[in-house]
Design a protein around this motif. Structure first.
Motif, mmCIF file in Angstrom:
data_model
loop_
_atom_site.group_PDB
_atom_site.id
_atom_site.type_symbol
_atom_site.label_atom_id
_atom_site.label_comp_id
_atom_site.label_asym_id
_atom_site.label_seq_id
_atom_site.Cartn_x
_atom_site.Cartn_y
_atom_site.Cartn_z
ATOM 1 N N SER A 179 18.213 51.665 45.781
ATOM 2 C CA SER A 179 18.426 53.111 45.725
ATOM 3 C C SER A 179 17.159 53.903 46.011
ATOM 4 O O SER A 179 17.240 55.068 46.383
ATOM 5 N N GLY A 180 15.973 53.296 45.861
ATOM 6 C CA GLY A 180 14.740 54.033 46.104
ATOM 7 C C GLY A 180 14.235 53.971 47.535
ATOM 8 O O GLY A 180 13.218 54.586 47.845
ATOM 9 N N TRP A 181 14.940 53.242 48.426
ATOM 10 C CA TRP A 181 14.484 53.107 49.807
ATOM 11 C C TRP A 181 15.147 54.184 50.647
ATOM 12 O O TRP A 181 16.323 54.077 51.008
ATOM 13 N N ALA A 182 14.370 55.216 50.999
ATOM 14 C CA ALA A 182 14.939 56.406 51.640
ATOM 15 C C ALA A 182 15.509 56.119 53.019
ATOM 16 O O ALA A 182 16.390 56.833 53.493
ATOM 17 N N GLU A 183 15.030 55.089 53.703
ATOM 18 C CA GLU A 183 15.430 54.843 55.091
ATOM 19 C C GLU A 183 16.774 54.154 55.232
ATOM 20 O O GLU A 183 17.353 54.112 56.333
ATOM 21 N N LEU A 184 17.348 53.610 54.154
ATOM 22 C CA LEU A 184 18.505 52.732 54.290
ATOM 23 C C LEU A 184 19.793 53.469 54.618
ATOM 24 O O LEU A 184 20.161 54.421 53.932
ATOM 25 N N PRO A 185 20.529 53.016 55.651
ATOM 26 C CA PRO A 185 21.913 53.455 55.833
ATOM 27 C C PRO A 185 22.809 52.792 54.778
ATOM 28 O O PRO A 185 22.412 51.845 54.102
ATOM 29 N N MET A 186 24.013 53.290 54.676
ATOM 30 C CA MET A 186 24.963 52.745 53.724
ATOM 31 C C MET A 186 25.498 51.402 54.211
ATOM 32 O O MET A 186 25.748 51.216 55.402
ATOM 33 N N VAL A 187 25.652 50.472 53.294
ATOM 34 C CA VAL A 187 26.258 49.174 53.602
ATOM 35 C C VAL A 187 27.730 49.387 53.962
ATOM 36 O O VAL A 187 28.424 50.199 53.360
ATOM 37 N N GLN A 188 28.205 48.655 54.973
ATOM 38 C CA GLN A 188 29.599 48.757 55.396
ATOM 39 C C GLN A 188 30.340 47.451 55.111
ATOM 40 O O GLN A 188 29.772 46.362 55.216
ATOM 41 N N ASP A 189 31.604 47.576 54.764
ATOM 42 C CA ASP A 189 32.426 46.428 54.406
ATOM 43 C C ASP A 189 33.053 45.839 55.668
ATOM 44 O O ASP A 189 34.229 46.008 55.938
ATOM 45 N N LYS A 190 32.214 45.148 56.447
ATOM 46 C CA LYS A 190 32.696 44.490 57.658
ATOM 47 C C LYS A 190 32.325 43.017 57.591
ATOM 48 O O LYS A 190 31.176 42.669 57.316
ATOM 49 N N SER A 191 33.309 42.160 57.888
ATOM 50 C CA SER A 191 33.125 40.729 57.640
ATOM 51 C C SER A 191 32.062 40.093 58.519
ATOM 52 O O SER A 191 31.510 39.052 58.164
ATOM 53 N N ASP A 192 31.759 40.696 59.683
ATOM 54 C CA ASP A 192 30.778 40.075 60.580
ATOM 55 C C ASP A 192 29.385 40.661 60.412
ATOM 56 O O ASP A 192 28.474 40.291 61.150
ATOM 57 N N TYR A 193 29.187 41.559 59.444
ATOM 58 C CA TYR A 193 27.881 42.184 59.234
ATOM 59 C C TYR A 193 27.068 41.382 58.220
ATOM 60 O O TYR A 193 27.556 41.049 57.132
ATOM 61 N N TYR A 194 25.836 41.100 58.582
ATOM 62 C CA TYR A 194 24.905 40.390 57.719
ATOM 63 C C TYR A 194 23.696 41.289 57.501
ATOM 64 O O TYR A 194 23.170 41.875 58.446
ATOM 65 N N TYR A 195 23.218 41.374 56.254
ATOM 66 C CA TYR A 195 22.125 42.262 55.902
ATOM 67 C C TYR A 195 20.934 41.463 55.377
ATOM 68 O O TYR A 195 21.104 40.482 54.647
ATOM 69 N N ALA A 196 19.750 41.872 55.767
ATOM 70 C CA ALA A 196 18.522 41.265 55.249
ATOM 71 C C ALA A 196 17.516 42.370 54.962
ATOM 72 O O ALA A 196 17.475 43.390 55.667
ATOM 73 N N TYR A 197 16.702 42.153 53.922
ATOM 74 C CA TYR A 197 15.730 43.141 53.462
ATOM 75 C C TYR A 197 14.377 42.434 53.348
ATOM 76 O O TYR A 197 14.160 41.646 52.433
ATOM 77 N N HIS A 198 13.496 42.697 54.299
ATOM 78 C CA HIS A 198 12.244 41.953 54.405
ATOM 79 C C HIS A 198 11.093 42.701 53.745
ATOM 80 O O HIS A 198 10.865 43.886 54.028
ATOM 81 N N LEU A 199 10.369 41.986 52.899
ATOM 82 C CA LEU A 199 9.156 42.508 52.287
ATOM 83 C C LEU A 199 7.943 41.941 53.014
ATOM 84 O O LEU A 199 7.988 40.815 53.515
ATOM 85 N N CYS A 200 6.874 42.712 53.077
ATOM 86 C CA CYS A 200 5.625 42.201 53.634
ATOM 87 C C CYS A 200 5.142 41.052 52.741
ATOM 88 O O CYS A 200 4.973 41.246 51.535
#
Length: 500
Positions: free
Chosen positions: A242-263
């Motif tokens: 919730s604190g990451w201002a740049e993020l779009p909303m997650v969508q409920d699509k079966s072929d979508y994969y999400y990753a969140y990379h930290l330095c």
């Protein structure tokens, strides 16, 4: 929809026996759950799991989390959460009084008619015991206020407190209000030394709140520092953080994969090398074999030239499907540029993941020096270079049609960038800003060959119709941008604000 989270703690250890234990116990239905995620605060851990259940389904179910410590002697006894909240399709709970510096495995579950459905397991490692503030002989002492279990309409507030006076001599309460202003609402808590907490309900969706713990003693008021949180959208959509201002909303699509990379080796200042900076986030389509979007904060701290371009092309290890990385007739086009992440070798290597690479035409004049895309990238860099504040950027692919496929990837017909920052480069967090303090814009470029004279220059973006409001791009793409910034003026833009 599947997501692999790079968690904010030091390293996620996958517990390989989790799936086998599900099969042996007869527990089924893991396909209805995403991977649980967790946020560690000492020996208290906030856990959350998004599911694929429809609205209202979890309301009638017994849902929660089951967890156990993992030591050299094996897996300990599993315990279940005493209380958990089910909001829309999300299950959330707070695990407290855990053993310090201990690995735990956790599953989300939902019981329907005596049958249990359970997620796959994930793990977290607890930190050290959260210290209470040292008592102050002159008055109450406060810890750091925190908000957990944040939903569209609720949150749990907590704060450490120490005071050696008799509990009957003072009163203790939390107060909260929208960051935009207004009167505080108070919620009383019991007096006495310890971690104080209260659960709020009836909050407004997509709203930034501020709160603090307060004590009244001998006619004087004492307050903690101010904490903040932002409620999620009433549409039921969520972002991972919730604190990451740049993020779009997650969508409920079966072929979508999400990753969140930290330095991997770059830390937030003032955290004693305990909190890693975020690098970028990505939404990747397995059907299109291409990124839908990449989102990243842009600041000079990331571009410090501490390394050279690594050219470390490889699949994204946090995206669990195959990712093409070469296309005949096309270049490897970065969405988040290599030059924007030179702060460390390990950070730069991440931007060469195939999830951040799209097929782009090179010559003549698209993804090449002086080309249409490179010109846009160079202009965007002027918006955050040598400034005190952060520009938040989403870089995305768009398909007006899906007629061309190369090496398994459907070739995008357009590429775009979406930007958000403060007006006048105020050194202020965008979540705390009013609408009048913010500006945002979208720029979309057609993916085709250009002659040198056809390459649109920034001064021509408006006249060539390349600019649009963020809201207009949302309607075109079906995405929701800047979901964590409730006051973002997405329905309007002014080219003059961007020197265009």
């Amino acid at each position: 929809m599947k997501r692999i989270f790079t968690l904010l703690m030091g390293g996620l250890v996958l517990f390989s026996t989790a799936c086998d234990s599900d099969k042996e116990s007869g527990v089924t239905g893991s396909e209805w759950f995403l991977t649980p995620e967790s946020t560690v605060n000492g020996t208290t851990v906030e856990v959350r799991c998004e599911t694929k259940f429809g609205a209202g389904v979890l309301t009638g179910a017994n849902s929660g989390f089951t967890y156990a410590a993992v030591t050299s002697a094996g897996v300990g006894s599993f315990e279940s959460t005493a209380t958990a909240t089910a909001s829309g399709s999300t299950i959330a709970a707070t695990l407290s009084n855990l053993q310090p510096e201990t690995l735990y495995v956790v599953y989300a579950y939902a019981d329907f008619g005596g049958a249990r459905m359970q997620s796959t397991g994930t793990t977290f490692t607890t930190g050290t015991v959260t210290d209470l503030p040292d008592p102050d002989p002159d008055g109450p002492a406060f810890g750091t206020p925190e908000a957990t279990n944040v939903t569209a309409s609720g949150a749990t507030l907590s704060c450490g407190f120490a005071f050696e006076q008799p509990t009957a001599d003072y009163t203790l309460y939390f107060e909260y209000r929208p960051v935009s202003g207004g009167s505080y609402t108070q919620k009383s808590v019991t007096a006495g030394t310890g971690v104080k907490s209260v659960t709020l309900s009836g909050l407004t969706a997509s709203t930034a709140y501020e709160f603090r713990l307060c004590a009244e003693w001998q006619g004087e008021s004492y307050v903690s520092g101010m904490g903040r949180f932002t409620t999620s959208s009433s549409e039921g959509g969520l972002t991972a953080y919730s604190g990451w201002a740049e993020l779009p909303m997650v969508q409920d699509k079966s072929d979508y994969y999400y990753a969140y990379h930290l330095c991997p080796d770059v830390y937030v200042p003032g955290t004693n090398n305990r909190q890693l900076r975020r690098n970028y986030s990505v939404c990747y389509s397995d059907d299109l074999k291409c990124a839908i979007w990449v989102a990243a904060p842009m600041h000079t701290c990331y571009a410090q030239k501490n390394t050279k371009r690594t050219d470390a092309y490889r699949e994204d290890p946090d995206i669990s499907v195959s990712q093409p990385g070469k296309w005949e007739g096309y270049t490897r086009g970065h969405l988040l540029g290599s030059s924007e992440r030179l702060v460390s070798n390990a950070t730069n290597r991440q931007v060469f993941y195939y999830s951040n690479i799209a097929p782009q035409l090179g010559q003549p004049y698209f993804n090449t020096g002086g080309g249409a895309w490179n010109t846009l990238e160079d202009w965007v860099d002027t918006q955050w270079g040598n400034t005190a504040d952060t520009t938040y950027q989403v870089i995305g692919c768009y398909w007006a049609d899906r007629n061309k496929k190369v090496s398994g990837t459907t070739i995008p017909t357009h590429f775009y960038k979406v930007l958000l920052r403060t007006k006048g480069h105020k050194n202020k967090w965008v979540v705390d800003c009013s609408r009048d303090e913010l500006q945002c814009i979208a720029i979309m470029i057609e993916h085709r060959t250009y002659s040198k004279s056809e390459v649109p220059q920034p001064s021509q973006y408006a006249s060539k119709g390349l600019l649009m409001s963020v809201k207009a791009l949302e309607e075109k793409t079906g995405l929701t941008f800047f979901a964590n910034v409730p006051n973002a003026p997405k329905d309007t833009y002014n080219p003059l604000d961007w020197d265009l």
